[in-house]
Structure formats: structure tokens, C-alpha cells
Design an enzyme around this catalytic site. Structure first.
Site, PDB file in Angstrom:
ATOM      1  N   ASP A  48      33.243  28.236  44.286  1.00  0.00           N
ATOM      2  CA  ASP A  48      34.575  29.017  43.578  1.00  0.00           C
ATOM      3  C   ASP A  48      35.403  30.275  44.299  1.00  0.00           C
ATOM      4  O   ASP A  48      35.239  31.035  43.810  1.00  0.00           O
ATOM      5  CB  ASP A  48      34.496  29.326  41.745  1.00  0.00           C
ATOM      6  CG  ASP A  48      35.749  30.115  41.354  1.00  0.00           C
ATOM      7  OD1 ASP A  48      36.159  28.812  39.760  1.00  0.00           O
ATOM      8  OD2 ASP A  48      36.817  30.856  41.015  1.00  0.00           O
ATOM      9  N   TYR A  53      42.274  35.482  45.858  1.00  0.00           N
ATOM     10  CA  TYR A  53      41.893  36.003  45.816  1.00  0.00           C
ATOM     11  C   TYR A  53      42.333  36.367  47.456  1.00  0.00           C
ATOM     12  O   TYR A  53      41.175  37.234  48.437  1.00  0.00           O
ATOM     13  CB  TYR A  53      40.486  35.393  46.234  1.00  0.00           C
ATOM     14  CG  TYR A  53      39.812  34.926  44.747  1.00  0.00           C
ATOM     15  CD1 TYR A  53      40.354  35.243  43.137  1.00  0.00           C
ATOM     16  CD2 TYR A  53      38.835  33.856  44.506  1.00  0.00           C
ATOM     17  CE1 TYR A  53      39.883  35.156  42.128  1.00  0.00           C
ATOM     18  CE2 TYR A  53      38.398  33.707  42.922  1.00  0.00           C
ATOM     19  CZ  TYR A  53      39.253  34.087  41.755  1.00  0.00           C
ATOM     20  OH  TYR A  53      38.806  33.457  40.634  1.00  0.00           O
ATOM     21  N   LYS A  78      42.333  27.961  42.633  1.00  0.00           N
ATOM     22  CA  LYS A  78      43.489  27.858  41.881  1.00  0.00           C
ATOM     23  C   LYS A  78      44.923  28.121  42.437  1.00  0.00           C
ATOM     24  O   LYS A  78      45.620  28.970  43.533  1.00  0.00           O
ATOM     25  CB  LYS A  78      42.546  29.224  40.876  1.00  0.00           C
ATOM     26  CG  LYS A  78      40.894  28.982  40.914  1.00  0.00           C
ATOM     27  CD  LYS A  78      41.163  29.654  39.325  1.00  0.00           C
ATOM     28  CE  LYS A  78      39.620  30.404  39.754  1.00  0.00           C
ATOM     29  NZ  LYS A  78      38.724  30.598  40.880  1.00  0.00           N
ATOM     30  N   HIS A 111      45.975  29.450  37.544  1.00  0.00           N
ATOM     31  CA  HIS A 111      44.399  30.312  37.773  1.00  0.00           C
ATOM     32  C   HIS A 111      45.396  30.949  36.249  1.00  0.00           C
ATOM     33  O   HIS A 111      43.958  31.604  36.062  1.00  0.00           O
ATOM     34  CB  HIS A 111      45.573  30.928  38.470  1.00  0.00           C
ATOM     35  CG  HIS A 111      44.019  32.318  38.919  1.00  0.00           C
ATOM     36  ND1 HIS A 111      43.889  32.876  40.286  1.00  0.00           N
ATOM     37  CD2 HIS A 111      43.522  32.907  37.959  1.00  0.00           C
ATOM     38  CE1 HIS A 111      42.533  33.313  40.410  1.00  0.00           C
ATOM     39  NE2 HIS A 111      42.270  33.442  39.002  1.00  0.00           N
TER      40      HIS A 111
END
Ligand code: A2P
Length: 282
Positions: A48, A53, A78, A111
Site C-alpha cells: 500500500d 508518500y 492513492k 486519498h
């Protein structure tokens, strides 16, 4: 096969491994590469990540280098939370695919219902526009499933009322003592929207809680293992994150059963963790 290959079935019919490797807060480069590579080597088949990120590149490289067939890995990324336009979503998705170096993802999530800089703001129109693009991406086959993250009941209701595809998943913060906000879990489960638990260890803040330690001692497990097992027994996908080999292995070693009485006790631990307090792990 072991627990790492146990699956739930999404409302698309696709299988999703119940345990995923969470990569939030793992920096791009060596750390994200080696921890993802180790997770895959250890048997994790569900990774994931998210555009925000910043580690899609290293995560994608670890997947490519793993030697594991792409179709044997479940990969989620996301849409950045501040993108709320149809065209913006299509662009962002292309960027994620290119950065990951894959030609499809298994799950693509919005997200959050609002940009991180405006938490709680009303972006209903934008979410509906974004969802239309998500539906196009799904129909193109380049995301095998689409869903949301951090969505409340009313955020999801707007999608159900205005979209044509029911989200396959809602990824939310979910850990012992923090599971019932807005009854979103029950709502999603009633609508066949899978709950994915992020921060099952409360980003590490649960680890020093004596109430959970007591249960861990009883089962001869760690607090982390009890916390992860708890999320599984509540019917969620669980996404523990770690950069340490020992923990990555330990977090997948959760093939035991917490009995009903102890589950009820863990359920009763409301507000166990205050996420605004300093984190001993950071
Ligand atoms: P690290 O990444 O340094 O290995 P969450 O999954 O709720 O976001 O929690 C992640 C945090 O918990 C990270 O700080 C991670 O440390 C730590 N952690 C993950 N697994 C374990 C474990 N089995 N034992 C102790 N700490 C863990």
C-alpha cells in the site's frame, strides 16, 4: 498457504490479501526499496502506497526486482487529496503509473475527502467530479478497483448518490480504541465497501499501552501482534508499517485467535491512544 495470502473478496470480485505492507512515512530511496523488497521476500503480497508518500518510485522498483509476477501482487496507490477535478485525476493517475513503473494498479483510492491543508472542508462537488474520473480509470482496466480513504458516511453517501460504481474500499485509521467514529465501519460493511485499517498500531503509540500488553501476555504475543490480529478479527484489511525486518516478520505472524471475551475487552478500550500526544516511536 499462510495468512499473508488469505484474502477477502472486493465488490468487484477481485481478491485482496488481508494483510498489506503499509509504506506511509517510509522515505523514497533505500529505505522504501529495502523494506518493500524484504516484505515481498517474506511473503507479503499486498503493498500500500500513495502519491503523497513520495515513495512510489522505490516501491515500484522493489516490486519489479522481486521476481514475483505482477499479477501475484496486490498494489494500491492513492490520488493526492488536493486534486478534485476530472482532468486532474486522470493526470495524477498517469503520473502514479509512470512513477511506479506498472501498467495497472489493483486499487486506486481518493486519498481524502479534503486537502490536508483544509481538513473537514466541504469538497463534495470536487469528490463527485474526481469519482467520475476514477470510474473512467476503472473502466479502462488500469485500476482493477477504485475506492476512497478517510471518507465519512456523508462523504461516501455523496458518491453513492451521484456515482455509478460503489467504492470497493474505504481506507481509514483503525486501531484498538479508535474504530467507531461516525459508525463509518458499519456503514461501509453494510454497503459491501471493505474497510482497510491504516495505522493499526496507532503509528506506534499503542505499543506501550498496559491494557493491550495484558492481553499480549495472555496469548504470548506482542502488543503489535494483538493490535494487528484485532483489526483482522474486526473484518478489515490491515496495513502495518515497519522498516525493521524483525517487525515486518512479526507483524505477519498473526495466525492465532483472540477469543470473544478478549475482543469485547479490546472493543471497550475507547480513546486508548491520544494521537495528539508525542510518539515514543518517532
Ligand atoms: P519502524 O517503522 O521503525 O519499524 P502503524 O502501522 O500503526 O503506522 O505503526 C508503525 C510504527 O510502529 C512504526 O514506528 C514502526 O516502527 C512501529 N512498529 C511496526 N511494527 C512493530 C512491531 N512489531 N513492534 C514494535 N514496533 C513496531
Amino acid at each position: 498457504m499462510g495468512i499473508l495470502t488469505d484474502t477477502y473478496t472486493l465488490n468487484t470480485g477481485a481478491k485482496i490479501p488481508r494483510i498489506g505492507f503499509g509504506t506511509w512515512q517510509i522515505p523514497n530511496g533505500n529505505e522504501a526499496y529495502t523494506s518493500t523488497a524484504f516484505a515481498l521476500k517474506s511473503g507479503y503480497r499486498h503493498i500500500d502506497t500513495a502519491r503523497v508518500y513520495g515513495n512510489e518510485e522505490s516501491v515500484g522498483k522493489a516490486i519489479a526486482d522481486s521476481g514475483i509476477a505482477r499479477e501475484d501482487i496486490f498494489l494500491t496507490t492513492k490520488l493526492p487529496a488536493d486534486i478534485k477535478t476530472y482532468e486532474g485525476v486522470l493526470d495524477a493517475f498517469e503520473t502514479s503509473l509512470a512513477t511506479l513503473g506498472v501498467n495497472y494498479v489493483d486499487l486506486y483510492l481518493i486519498h481524502a475527502p479534503w486537502p490536508w491543508t483544509d481538513r473537514g472542508g466541504n469538497y463534495t462537488e470536487g469528490n463527485i467530479a474526481a469519482w467520475k474520473a476514477m470510474e473512467e480509470i476503472y473502466k479502462s482496466g488500469r485500476a482493477k478497483a477504485i475506492g476512497v480513504s478517510n471518507f465519512s458516511v456523508s462523504d461516501i453517501q455523496a458518491i453513492l448518490d451521484n456515482g455509478t460504481i460503489v467504492p470497493a474500499a474505504n481506507q481509514i485509521k483503525f486501531f484498538i480504541g479508535n474504530t467507531e467514529k461516525d459508525n463509518v465501519t458499519e456503514f461501509c460493511q453494510a454497503h459491501n465497501i471493505l474497510i482497510e485499517a491504516y495505522s493499526p498500531l496507532a503509528t506506534g503509540r499503542i505499543l506501550d499501552k498496559p491494557q493491550v500488553q495484558k492481553i499480549a501476555d495472555k496469548y504470548d504475543k506482542t502488543v503489535a501482534q494483538i493490535s494487528i490480529r484485532y483489526t483482522l478479527q474486526r473484518g478489515t484489511v490491515t496495513l502495518p508499517k515497519s522498516t525493521h525486518e524483525e517487525y515486518i516478520l512479526q507483524n505477519a505472524n498473526v495466525d492465532f485467535e483472540i477469543d470473544a471475551e478478549d475482543m469485547a475487552y479490546l472493543d471497550s478500550l475507547k480513546d486508548l491512544v491520544d494521537l495528539t500526544q508525542p510518539n515514543i516511536r518517532k
